[in-house]
Design an enzyme around this catalytic site. Structure first.
Site, PDB file in Angstrom:
ATOM      1  N   CYS A 154       0.835  -1.208   0.000  1.00  0.00           N
ATOM      2  CA  CYS A 154       0.000   0.000   0.000  1.00  0.00           C
ATOM      3  C   CYS A 154       0.867   1.254   0.000  1.00  0.00           C
ATOM      4  O   CYS A 154       0.700   2.130  -0.832  1.00  0.00           O
ATOM      5  CB  CYS A 154      -0.934   0.018   1.202  1.00  0.00           C
ATOM      6  N   HIS A 155       1.795   1.346   0.964  1.00  0.00           N
ATOM      7  CA  HIS A 155       2.615   2.554   1.038  1.00  0.00           C
ATOM      8  C   HIS A 155       4.091   2.245   1.209  1.00  0.00           C
ATOM      9  O   HIS A 155       4.861   3.087   1.645  1.00  0.00           O
ATOM     10  CB  HIS A 155       2.121   3.463   2.171  1.00  0.00           C
ATOM     11  N   GLY A 156       4.471   0.990   0.926  1.00  0.00           N
ATOM     12  CA  GLY A 156       5.879   0.639   0.895  1.00  0.00           C
ATOM     13  C   GLY A 156       6.563   0.548   2.240  1.00  0.00           C
ATOM     14  O   GLY A 156       7.607   1.149   2.448  1.00  0.00           O
ATOM     15  N   PRO A 169       6.699   4.078   5.865  1.00  0.00           N
ATOM     16  CA  PRO A 169       5.920   4.951   6.751  1.00  0.00           C
ATOM     17  C   PRO A 169       5.361   4.288   8.022  1.00  0.00           C
ATOM     18  O   PRO A 169       4.890   4.996   8.903  1.00  0.00           O
ATOM     19  CB  PRO A 169       4.774   5.427   5.858  1.00  0.00           C
TER      20      PRO A 169
END
Lengths: 190, 293, 424
Positions: A154-156, A169
């Protein structure tokens, strides 16, 4: 109008007291309406589950559902364990173990995220601590990220082989639920 | 502010008073079951609360007698631990669930085969039958109902002359009478007798004075000679009457497990409303004192 | 809202207030209608039931929306989900009791409100539209309550729905197949089933908002024509009136809290008193309970239904019993509004009130000979009251002398009280 412009005395004790009673009562009435949204007694008492580990070979992983959440169970190889143990603590984004069975301030060493004598089994709630996606890394074809553990697409966010956040994150290590070994090849989660 | 002036009140009273003369014959009641006597329950009325020791004894009776045929599926084992109920220690309920004679079915093992497993705290208190069809087949076509709501699902009518009924109604509202189901259940459990000589009993039926129609498929679960003995330390001696009373109280809790908290909160709310109503009335009086009305 | 002419004292004091007032004068309107609105100075506590009803509508919507978060509208899950609300949801037992008892309290307040209107002639010109809107509100309330009672999907839910929807099958005797077609359309099948439950749930959620809209119109109409008063006189001069706030507001608040005492007594100590034990048995399409009885607030109409020996006739009578209310403004031929000044009609009013109570009691009894006979007698008077008594008595009755104004009535009453201090 029948009444001249004589305004009611706003500082009047009676009016104040009655107003306060009505206001407090109204505020208290909100409580049940807020409380009803919380998990009910049935959800709180959800069953613990037992999982048979013997079919999971070294290097393999399975995902089971517990209280509506996916739980990652990985049978780690000696190399993976060694890599996890070797990580210096100062390289960790989140220095806390996040193990529900241990005190909150326990450091995130590899042994603190597993059970003594069963270090080959890593058991975690498989929900990324960033925004709740399910990280990749459970099946062989999955990308496991830069640290050989899990990777949240999703956001690495990259997790290492002890499920600790290393890059990206996500703020915290993956949560380790309360579980016990019922026998050498069987665990009970919850 | 006089809606009803005094002579109208007199007229209305006279009207109400005269009506019994017009319809005295209308009081014949339909003859289902016998009159159900009201019992003295600790949880009765607007102040009553459950007696924990009685609920524990009642559970014992349920376990040793009723659960042979009946389930209690809306009550979970965990509920037996909760405050406001029998409140057994958690460990003993866990052991109880593990030793429960009936298993939870319908779940699948790793291979997809249906399995039976022992119940735990979150599981319902199940009975011997997996479904209604199986129950009927085992019980000569009669279905032993689930007992979780049996007390709420039954009621006891108070037969009385029609001109009295509204007075009784007002009295029941004033005292907070809600125990019709418990009264009925107690009457049923203690209501097995020899049928009257002129009564033709169907095969396999049992005579019961409280049951509408008096023919009940359920054989007497308790009797003068076969009742549940309590532990000596409970200080209560088992008997048909005591068993019936205790198991009824337990089933009343099963059908209304929040009663204790409900009435406690109820009194706080009533007190609050009473004070606020008086205050608001005084405010109203004060405001209106400025104008003739 | 335009409404009864009266000067508004609203002057915004803050800059934001002035800014908003120039763009959307909502506070000016609220001030005019809820603060300055002239209220007859002689209103008694029976007039607080309008405010109580507004409160009940809001309370039902709020508790209802919250219950909808936990309820599952399907034949398989509905009963279990209600039990989960009663047992497991935090404060679920309280919210459920408040909603179920609230329905009864809503009707109780509505009946008081209707009888107050009938007694003081609040339906007479120029309040006909206000009254008709009230009858519509009553109808929507009945539909909402009826559908709501089906939702727990207990025995009484299933069989109540079956019996009441089957009323429409009586239309078969007018046109073969018409009734059956309508009934199957209502059911969405050939019997009452989970499909029926689903649509009733959808409508039960929708209708309260329709209700709120009609209540809005009812209030609008009220603020155009102004409130009736116990003397049946309108406000003529400013000395007849007091401003709504603080006068009516303080009285309404006291009345509301007194009513809440009764409401909470039932909700906390007698939550099932007004329901039926049979509804704690899950719906079973194979077994009908021995006595099918509607909720208490439908009983008078149920008695009228059963009093008529023909199926179609009973249905027509039952619906007419409500429809006749629509014509009350024109059926009453009296020159004065308030029954206070009608020495003959007074008797008939109380006879009518007794008739409604009697019908309610008879509706709860089995349809056996003695009860049916009395139900017929009272059904006859129910209709005779509107169709014969109202027009005739108004025509021949000589009313008592009505005071010239509200102020005059108030002063005369208080003077009388001073002369005879023992009477309060």
């Amino acid at each position: 109008m029948a009444v001249d412009a004589e305004e009611p005395d706003r500082r009047d004790f009676l009016v104040l007291a009655a107003g306060a009673f009505v206001a407090v009562g109204g505020a208290m009435t909100l409580w049940p309406f807020i409380q009803q949204m919380n998990p009910d007694a049935g959800a709180q008492a959800l069953a613990s589950i037992e999982v048979e580990l013997s079919p999971v070979k070294e290097g393999q992983a399975i995902t089971v559902l517990w209280r509506g959440k996916p739980v990652f169970i990985r049978h780690r190889t000696p190399e993976e364990i060694k890599a996890a143990v070797a990580v210096p603590m100062d390289q960790l984004v989140d220095p806390l173990a996040r193990n529900d069975a241990l005190p909150e301030d326990t450091p995130a060493t590899d042994p603190n995220r597993t059970k003594d004598g069963h270090e080959n089994w890593l058991i975690m709630v498989g929900i990324c601590t960033h925004l709740g996606c399910i990280p990749k890394g459970q099946t062989l074809g999955d990308s496991r990220g830069d640290f050989g553990g899990w990777f949240c697409p999703c956001h690495g966010s990259h997790y290492d082989t002890a499920g600790r956040i290393r890059k990206g994150p996500a703020p915290r290590n993956l949560e380790v639920p309360v579980y016990n070994f019922v026998s050498d090849t069987k665990i009970k989660i919850g | 502010m006089k809606l009803v002036q005094p002579r109208w009140r007199i007229a209305a009273l006279a009207l109400v008073g005269a009506l019994p003369l017009l319809g005295g014959a209308a009081q014949a009641e339909s003859g289902h079951g016998a009159a159900i006597e009201r019992q003295d329950w600790t949880f009765g009325g607007f102040t009553g609360q459950y007696d924990q020791a009685q609920l524990q004894r009642g559970f014992q009776v349920f376990q040793q007698v009723c659960s042979a045929c009946h389930s209690l599926k809306r009550v979970k084992f965990r509920n037996l631990v909760q405050p406001g109920g029998p409140q057994f220690p958690e460990e003993s309920v866990k052991a109880l669930a593990k030793a429960w004679p009936y298993q939870i079915s319908g779940e699948l093992d790793d291979q997809g085969n249906p399995i039976d497993r022992l119940p735990g705290l979150p599981d319902p208190i199940i009975g011997p039958y997996k479904n209604d069809v199986q129950a009927r087949a085992a019980q000569n076509g009669a279905l032993p109902p689930d007992l979780s709501l049996i007390v709420k699902a039954r009621s006891a009518e108070q037969p009385s002359a029609w001109y009295n009924q509204w007075l009784l109604m007002l009295r029941d509202i004033a005292i907070g009478y809600q125990e019709g189901g418990a009264d009925y259940l107690y009457a049923l459990l203690t209501g097995y007798h020899e049928p009257p000589a002129d009564m033709h009993m169907q095969d396999g039926m049992n005579y019961n004075v409280a049951f509408p129609g008096h023919q009940l498929a359920m054989p007497p679960p308790l009797s003068k000679d076969a009742f549940v003995d309590y532990q000596p330390e409970s200080g209560v001696k088992g008997s048909l009457d005591q068993n019936a009373r205790d198991v009824t109280a337990f089933l009343a809790w099963a059908s209304d497990p929040t009663l204790d908290g409900r009435k406690r909160l109820g009194w706080q709310v009533m007190l609050y409303l009473l004070i606020t109503t008086v205050l608001l009335f005084l405010v109203k009086k004060k405001i209106w004192s400025r104008v003739e009305h | 809202m335009s409404g009864l002419p009266h000067e508004s004292t609203y002057e915004p004091t803050t800059a934001v207030g002035k800014w908003l007032d120039a763009r959307l004068p909502i506070f000016r309107m609220l001030h005019a209608q809820a603060v300055d609105f002239p209220t007859p100075r002689n209103l008694n506590y029976w007039w607080t039931f309008g405010g109580i009803l507004t409160f009940m509508l809001v309370a039902q919507i709020v508790t209802g929306v919250v219950l909808a978060m936990h309820y599952q509208p399907s034949a398989e899950a509905a009963f279990d989900s209600i039990e989960a609300i009663r047992r497991d949801v935090n404060f679920g037992w309280l919210l459920r009791n408040l909603h179920a008892v609230g329905a009864s309290m809503f009707f109780l307040a509505a009946y008081v409100h209707i009888f107050r209107g009938l007694y003081y002639g609040s339906y007479k010109a120029p309040r006909e539209v206000l009254w008709i809107l009230g009858v519509l509100i009553f109808l929507v309330m009945m539909a909402t309550a009826f559908m709501g009672y089906s939702l727990p999907w207990g025995q009484m839910s299933l069989w109540g729905v079956t019996v009441i929807t089957n009323l429409f099958s009586s239309l078969d005797s007018i046109w073969k197949g018409l009734g059956t077609t309508i009934v199957e359309w209502l059911w969405g099948g050939f019997s009452v089933s989970g499909v029926t439950l689903n649509r009733f749930y959808a409508l039960h959620y929708l209708l309260p908002f329709v209700l709120a809209a009609v209540v809005g119109l009812h209030l609008w109409a009220l603020h155009v024509v102004g409130q009736n008063s116990p003397t049946g006189l309108d406000i003529k001069t400013s000395s007849d009136a007091v401003p709504f706030t603080p006068y009516a507001t303080s009285k309404d608040a006291a009345g509301l809290f007194a009513f809440l005492l009764l409401f909470c007594w039932f909700a906390f100590f007698l939550p099932d008193y007004l329901g039926h034990a049979d509804n704690y048995t899950p719906a079973n399409p194979m077994v009908t309970p021995p006595h099918i009885v509607p909720e208490w607030y439908f009983l008078p109409f149920y008695a009228i239904l059963r009093a008529i020996p023909s199926k179609l006739g009973g249905v027509i009578a039952m619906f007419s019993a409500i429809a006749v209310l629509l014509f009350v403004p024109w059926l009453d031929t009296s020159r004065v509004r308030s029954t206070k000044y009608r020495p003959v009609y007074r008797w008939f009013f109380w006879l009518f009130a007794f008739t409604c109570l009697a019908l309610g009691w008879l509706g709860s009894k089995p349809a056996e000979a003695e009860y049916v006979f009395w139900a017929r007698v009272f059904t006859f008077y129910y209709f005779a009251h509107f169709l014969i008594v109202m027009p005739l008595v108004g025509w021949f009755e000589t009313p008592l002398k009505v005071p010239g104004s509200i102020t005059e009535a108030v002063l005369a009453k208080n003077k009388g009280a001073k002369l005879a201090p023992a009477k309060s």
